[in-house]
Write an enzyme that holds these catalytic residues in place. Structure first.
Site, PDB file in Angstrom:
ATOM      1  N   GLU A  40       0.847  -1.183   0.000  1.00  0.00           N
ATOM      2  CA  GLU A  40       0.000   0.000   0.000  1.00  0.00           C
ATOM      3  C   GLU A  40       0.894   1.249   0.000  1.00  0.00           C
ATOM      4  OE1 GLU A  40      -3.453   1.793   3.032  1.00  0.00           O
ATOM      5  OE2 GLU A  40      -1.847   0.531   3.816  1.00  0.00           O
ATOM      6  N   LYS A 106      -9.647   0.544  -1.728  1.00  0.00           N
ATOM      7  CA  LYS A 106      -9.764   0.045  -0.360  1.00  0.00           C
ATOM      8  C   LYS A 106     -11.169   0.288   0.196  1.00  0.00           C
ATOM      9  CE  LYS A 106      -7.413   0.568   4.128  1.00  0.00           C
ATOM     10  NZ  LYS A 106      -6.377   1.375   4.821  1.00  0.00           N
ATOM     11  N   CYS A 142      -4.505  -3.355   3.756  1.00  0.00           N
ATOM     12  CA  CYS A 142      -4.226  -2.990   5.139  1.00  0.00           C
ATOM     13  C   CYS A 142      -5.389  -3.307   6.091  1.00  0.00           C
ATOM     14  CB  CYS A 142      -3.809  -1.522   5.210  1.00  0.00           C
ATOM     15  SG  CYS A 142      -2.765  -1.113   6.643  1.00  0.00           S
TER      16      CYS A 142
END
Length: 264
Positions: A40, A106, A142
Site C-alpha cells: 500500500e 480500499k 491494510c
C-alpha cells in the site's frame, strides 16, 4: 506459480518510488517470478499531501508502472492514490501485466488507533479479483485484513490467493495483531494469503512520520491452512516463493468453511 513480495519503504516523491518499483520488479523478473506485489502507498508514503500526488489510472504514474511491467514481462500490484470526491482521494491498488489490467479501491478505511483515513480517503465499494496464468487473486488493503467477509467473498469469486498490501502502523501489540490476522484470513478463506507491508523506516535509520502509518515490515506468505511459508523482518527485502494452488480443492473439501458458513 512463482511470485515475489517487494517489502520496500516508499517516500514522498512518486518518481523516486517508481525507481524502487523498477529495481524490485527487475529482481523479481530475474528470479522468474510471474507476479510481484508491492505495498500500500507505494506511490507516496502516508504523512504527505495525497491530493498533490493523486492521479487517475490512466495518468503518468500508472502509465510508468505499465511500462515497467511490459518491459520486464511481469505482473505488478502496487498501491497508489487516485482522485476521489471533493478533497478526498481513493486508496487504490493498481494491477497491470501482460494482458492484465485491474484496480481495487480500499473498502474498509482505517479510522482506528487515533488515525482517521476517512478524513482524506473515499471508500471503495466492491471486491476485485483478477487472474494470472490460471491462478485467481483477490485484493485487500491494510485495514481490510480485519474483515473476514472480504476474503471469503474473494474466495467465493474464485480466488486461490488473497493479496493484502499494507502500510501497517506501529504500536503496542500491532505487530502481533498483523501476524495473527494474516494467518487467520488464510484459514477463514482457505486460500493462500500474500501479505506485503511497507518495511519499517527505523530499520534504515529514517525519521518517524508522526502518527502516519509508515510500516513495520513482517510481510508473509501463508498457506490455506495457516502455515507461514515465508516471513520477512523489518528491513527492505525481496522474497520469491513458489506456491501450488492445486491443493486448494482438497483443503476446501477437508475444511469446508466457505460451504458451511451461515449468515445471521
Amino acid at each position: 506459480m512463482r511470485l515475489a513480495v517487494a517489502q520496500i519503504i516508499s517516500g514522498a516523491d512518486p518518481d523516486l518510488n517508481l525507481d524502487l518499483i523498477r529495481e524490485y520488479a527487475a529482481r523479481a523478473a530475474d528470479a522468474r517470478a510471474e507476479l510481484v506485489v508491492f505495498p500500500e502507498a507505494t506511490m507516496c508514503a502516508f504523512g504527505n499531501d495525497l491530493n498533490a500526488v493523486a492521479e487517475p489510472l490512466d495518468g503518468p504514474w500508472a502509465e510508468s508502472v505499465r511500462g515497467i511491467s511490459a518491459e520486464l514481462g511481469i505482473t505488478i500490484v502496487a498501491g497508489m492514490f487516485t482522485p476521489g470526491q471533493g478533497a478526498r482521494v481513493r486508496n487504490t491498488l493498481l494491477v497491470t501485466g501482460p494482458g492484465i489490467e485491474s484496480a481495487y479501491d480500499k473498502i474498509h478505511l482505517f479510522d482506528a488507533f487515533g488515525f482517521a483515513e476517512s478524513d482524506s480517503v473515499d471508500a471503495g465499494v466492491s471486491p476485485v479479483t483478477f487472474e494470472v496464468g490460471g491462478t485467481v487473486f483477490g485484493l485487500a488493503t491494510c485495514y481490510d485484513v480485519r474483515f473476514p467477509a472480504l476474503f471469503a467473498a474473494n474466495a467465493r469469486a474464485g480466488a486461490h490467493v488473497n493479496i493484502v498490501c499494507a502500510s501497517w502502523g506501529a504500536g503496542v501489540g500491532k505487530a502481533d495483531q498483523w501476524d495473527l490476522l494474516v494467518r487467520a484470513r488464510a484459514v477463514d478463506s482457505t486460500s493462500f494469503v500474500v501479505a506485503c507491508g511497507q518495511a519499517d523506516p527505523a530499520s534504515v535509520g529514517a525519521p518517524s512520520a508522526g502518527t502516519a502509518p509508515t510500516g513495520i515490515g513482517r510481510s508473509a506468505v501463508v498457506s490455506p491452512l495457516g502455515v507461514a511459508l515465508a516471513t520477512m523482518g523489518s528491513e527492505p527485502e525481496l522474497a520469491v516463493i513458489d506456491i501450488d494452488t492445486a491443493d486448494i480443492p482438497h483443503v476446501r473439501a477437508k475444511l469446508p468453511v466457505l460451504a458451511n458458513a451461515r449468515s445471521f
